[in-house]
Design an enzyme around this catalytic site. Structure first.
Site, PDB file in Angstrom:
ATOM      1  N   PRO A   1      38.114  33.160  48.208  1.00 59.77           N
ATOM      2  CA  PRO A   1      39.491  33.017  47.775  1.00 59.77           C
ATOM      3  C   PRO A   1      39.913  34.166  46.868  1.00 59.77           C
ATOM      4  O   PRO A   1      39.174  34.587  45.984  1.00 59.77           O
ATOM      5  CB  PRO A   1      39.485  31.704  46.986  1.00 59.77           C
ATOM      6  CG  PRO A   1      38.070  31.357  46.771  1.00 59.77           C
ATOM      7  CD  PRO A   1      37.211  32.397  47.349  1.00 59.77           C
ATOM      8  N   GLU A   2      41.098  34.629  47.102  1.00 60.48           N
ATOM      9  CA  GLU A   2      41.707  35.622  46.223  1.00 60.48           C
ATOM     10  C   GLU A   2      42.727  34.897  45.344  1.00 60.48           C
ATOM     11  O   GLU A   2      42.793  33.674  45.352  1.00 60.48           O
ATOM     12  CB  GLU A   2      42.362  36.725  47.073  1.00 60.48           C
ATOM     13  CG  GLU A   2      41.387  37.323  48.082  1.00 60.48           C
ATOM     14  CD  GLU A   2      41.981  38.416  48.958  1.00 60.48           C
ATOM     15  OE1 GLU A   2      42.916  39.095  48.493  1.00 60.48           O
ATOM     16  OE2 GLU A   2      41.529  38.587  50.092  1.00 60.48           O
TER      17      GLU A   2
END
Length: 291
Positions: A2-3
């Site tokens: 995840p960013e």
DNA sequence: ACGAGAACCTGTTTGC
DNA sequence: TGCAAACAGGTTCTCG
């Protein structure tokens, strides 16, 4: 995995189960994550109230009522699942399924937390690049996880002057510079590729050649792609899902990421999306309209 | 000091 | 079909 937009989405999904709630029970199931659990981890969480749930870079932070902050990083494959205790329940804007009997019992379920929402929250991470730890709240900024982090890209302090300044002396390609968390904190491989596409900048261009005329477009497009992705609930690749199990939608709007060989989507551009490797990571771009 | 590359670990997809 | 290689959203350490 995840960013920034995905972590932001997870935070929103966790909020009804965590923010203002109290941990009633915590079980740790294996501790050899990137950072091992601190001593007496479960005991230090149990009974604590979560005063504030927030995000810094790609970290989730739960500030507790005893001067400590629970720090969570999802690494590449980490995931938080929230279940209602008892029957399915609507908490805030989210509907949480009833916890299956085996929730939290999976091979890669590392921490199971219950709160008085009442909810059960399961942290799963099969690659174990993620972490969960506790840090003194008033020493967060000095902690080694946080002290080197750069600016929040959605803050108003992230402006053209800042971007000019940090890129000026860099001998590295702009793609690598934007991925560097010491420069901008929260961008990852997907959104760097997408921002460079929107700005029409080649990922191979040296960072030091950007400052000046091209900075405003890059700044605008970094902020825009992040805002668009957050609005869409993040990107769901492989196993990523929001905390309530809903899938983000932004992956359907990728212009270049994961689209090697496909035509460039920009109208009147006849380019074909290419994949190259920079600093060990895949970069996707259109060689025709990114210069 | 800075940048590239490897390492960390497991699961899934791709290619021969 | 089967097996091996390549690849995956991140971070951190080592080496030149």
């Amino acid at each position: 995995m995840p960013e920034l937009p995905e972590v932001e989405t997870v935070k929103m999904g966790l909020a009804p189960a965590m923010a203002g709630r109290r941990f009633t029970k915590v079980v740790t199931r294996r501790g050899d994550l990137r950072v091992p659990f601190p001593p007496h981890f479960a005991e230090r969480l149990t009974g604590r109230k979560i005063e504030k749930l927030w995000r810094r870079a790609k970290y989730l932070l739960a500030e507790l009522d005893n001067g400590e902050t629970l720090v969570i990083h999802l690494g590449m494959s980490g995931r938080m699942s929230v279940y209602a205790e008892g029957k399915e329940r609507k908490l805030g804007q989210y509907v949480y399924e009833q916890a299956p009997a085996n929730a939290g019992q999976g091979k890669h379920d590392h921490v199971v937390m219950e709160t008085d929402a009442p909810a059960r929250i399961v942290f799963t991470d099969h690659r174990r690049f993620g972490l969960m730890t506790l840090v003194d709240t008033d020493k967060l900024d000095e902690d080694k996880l946080f002290k080197g982090l750069g600016i929040e890209p959605l803050s108003k302090e992230f402006d053209a002057a800042y971007l000019d300044r940090v890129l000026k002396g860099k001998r590295t390609p702009i793609k690598s510079a934007l991925l560097d968390q010491r420069v901008i904190a929260g961008l990852g491989n997907i959104y760097v590729c997408e921002a460079l596409f929107r700005a029409g900048i080649s990922p191979k261009r040296l960072a030091s050649t950007i400052p000046g005329k091209r900075t405003p477009a890059l700044l605008r497009d970094i902020k825009a792609v992040l805002a668009d992705a957050i609005k869409a609930g993040g990107s769901s690749l492989r196993d990523y899902a929001g905390a309530d199990g809903a899938l983000g939608e932004f992956q359907h709007r990728f212009a270049v990421y994961g689209r090697e060989g496909e035509p460039c989507g920009r109208k009147s551009c006849k380019g074909i999306v290419r994949r190259i490797v920079q600093a060990g990571r895949s970069t996707f771009y259109c060689p025709k309209c990114q210069r």
